[in-house]
Design a protein around this motif. Structure first.
Motif, PDB file in Angstrom:
ATOM      1  N   SER A  52     -30.570  -6.908 -99.191  1.00  0.00           N
ATOM      2  CA  SER A  52     -30.388  -6.143 -97.927  1.00  0.00           C
ATOM      3  C   SER A  52     -30.834  -4.776 -97.911  1.00  0.00           C
ATOM      4  CB  SER A  52     -28.739  -6.369 -97.641  1.00  0.00           C
ATOM      5  OG  SER A  52     -28.177  -5.714 -98.506  1.00  0.00           O
TER       6      SER A  52
ATOM      7  N   THR B  74     -33.679  -1.513 -97.176  1.00  0.00           N
ATOM      8  CA  THR B  74     -34.330  -1.061 -96.148  1.00  0.00           C
ATOM      9  C   THR B  74     -35.797  -1.713 -96.108  1.00  0.00           C
ATOM     10  OG1 THR B  74     -34.617   0.798 -96.831  1.00  0.00           O
ATOM     11  CG2 THR B  74     -33.016   0.617 -95.462  1.00  0.00           C
TER      12      THR B  74
ATOM     13  N   LEU C 252     -37.067  -8.312 -92.252  1.00  0.00           N
ATOM     14  CA  LEU C 252     -35.870  -8.249 -93.266  1.00  0.00           C
ATOM     15  C   LEU C 252     -34.547  -9.198 -93.168  1.00  0.00           C
ATOM     16  CD1 LEU C 252     -36.026  -4.211 -93.643  1.00  0.00           C
ATOM     17  CD2 LEU C 252     -36.894  -6.161 -95.420  1.00  0.00           C
TER      18      LEU C 252
END
Ligand code: GLY
Ligand code: MN
Ligand code: MN
Length: 393
Positions: free
Chosen positions: A43, A45, A33
């Motif tokens: 951004s 999860t 990520l």
């Protein structure tokens, strides 16, 4: 604004495509990520990117589709992107996309894709994982190639946007630190003080803390990564305060050690040695040296003060979209098959890292002093600026 412009992302993609070419793969899957954020400004999860010569396919699920559309319509959108919505699961969607793209050799992030996931992907696509897994049955045309450090390699030297975020973060954290140093007084517990620090970090405008705040008092200060606990700060304590924030997605990191009540001669001696070690490492830090030389400067200084045994961690670590990233500023390493030792830790302009020597004496306490530096053409620029005296509160 706190996000990289589309043009900046395009430059990163250009470099990424060069690295992908060198790795001899036709498409590259990004599952880590922090790397995804670096390449797309996304951004969430969860999310996966598949990068080909011309396109970046960004796979996101329903929770993020409207936020991504908004991002894409802004000046911070990802260039040449195609948004792919998750249908059932991420990995099924990824497999379906790859069946369509038909890359011959598919790069994956070996360090960030579990064996289970890679095997499942290989099974679904009837592929072979290079050097890892060769099914007896005849495989299809796809080879999955574990690649290492492709995006991390790009992140090593910061671009102008990243430097701007890290500079702003460093300034902001320095302002926070001035208040934090005043808060460390007798009567407050480590936990209460840590909560206060976290509140100050968020109130100052950071998006979040960059790691769990460390407040280590008295004998606890001899533990480099102690958790803040129920101990009450009292007279004669050394207190290590280590905290950081995330600004525009970029992590900054600072440590100061304060004394509560009286300061005795041994506290001054150890503190002075650590401060001298930090200064020596700061002086040694510049483009063209090896990370090991910076580490040695700190380590040799502490050794001269008979504190070699008391310094058991690296002198520093890179900062960026992750709190601990390359370069590692530690003792010199042996050469590997892939890289010479000198290549492995060459310090270059654009790198950002911490310098944080410490001395830890079990049962007595410890001292750490940490600042963040940017390597420039001339030497270094300190990104954090907070007094370094051992003041007693
Ligand atoms: N607080 C983590 C570090 O300084 O590396
Ligand atoms: Mn650190
Ligand atoms: Mn730290």
């Amino acid at each position: 604004l706190r996000l990289a412009l589309r043009e900046t992302l395009a430059v990163r993609h250009g470099k990424l495509r060069q690295s992908i070419g060198k790795a001899n793969v036709d498409a590259f899957v990004v599952t880590h990520l922090p790397n995804l954020f670096y390449l797309t400004n996304f951004s969430g999860t969860a999310g996966i990117a598949v990068v080909t010569g011309q396109r970046l396919y960004l796979i996101v699920d329903f929770r993020y589709t409207s936020a991504v559309s908004e991002l894409q319509a802004s000046a911070h959108g990802c260039p040449d992107a195609e948004i792919v919505s998750v249908d059932r699961t991420y990995d099924e969607t990824l497999a379906a996309l790859l069946r369509k793209l038909k890359p011959g050799r598919l790069g994956v992030e070996g360090a960030h894709l579990s064996i289970g996931r890679a095997q499942q992907l290989a099974k679904t696509l009837n592929a072979i994982i290079e050097n890892v897994y060769a099914p007896i049955a005849a495989a299809g045309d796809l080879m999955i190639v574990p690649c290492d450090g492709i995006v991390e390699g790009l992140r090593l030297k910061k671009d102008d946007h990243e430097i701007e975020m890290l500079r702003r973060g460093g300034l902001l954290l320095s302002a926070v630190a001035l208040d934090v140093l005043q808060d460390a007084r007798a009567g407050i517990t480590e936990q209460e003080l840590a909560a206060k620090i976290d509140w100050r970090i968020k109130s100052a405008g950071f998006e979040r803390c960059s790691f769990e705040t460390i407040v280590a008092s008295g004998p606890n200060s001899a533990l480099p990564h102690a958790h803040a606990g129920e101990r009450v700060l009292g007279d004669g304590d050394l207190v290590v305060l280590d905290f950081g924030g995330v600004y525009g997605g970029y992590c900054v990191d600072l440590t100061r050690t304060v004394a509560v009540g009286k300061v005795d001669a041994e506290m001054r001696r150890v503190y002075g040695a650590v401060l001298e070690a930090q200064q020596a490492a700061i002086v040694a830090a510049k483009g063209g040296v090896r990370a090991g030389d910076i580490d040695a400067a700190a380590r040799q200084t502490l050794a001269r003060h008979n504190l070699a045994e008391a310094f058991g961690h690296s002198t520093g670590h890179g900062l960026g979209v992750e709190i601990h990233e390359a370069p590692r500023v530690g003792p010199k390493r042996e050469a590997t098959a892939e890289r010479s030792a000198a290549e492995d830790d060459l310090i270059e302009p654009g790198m950002v890292f911490t310098i944080e020597p410490g001395a830890y004496i079990p049962g007595w306490g410890g001292v750490r002093i940490e600042d963040d530096v940017l390597v420039t053409g001339e030497g270094i620029e300190l990104l954090t600026n907070v007094p370094r005296e051992l003041n007693a509160n």
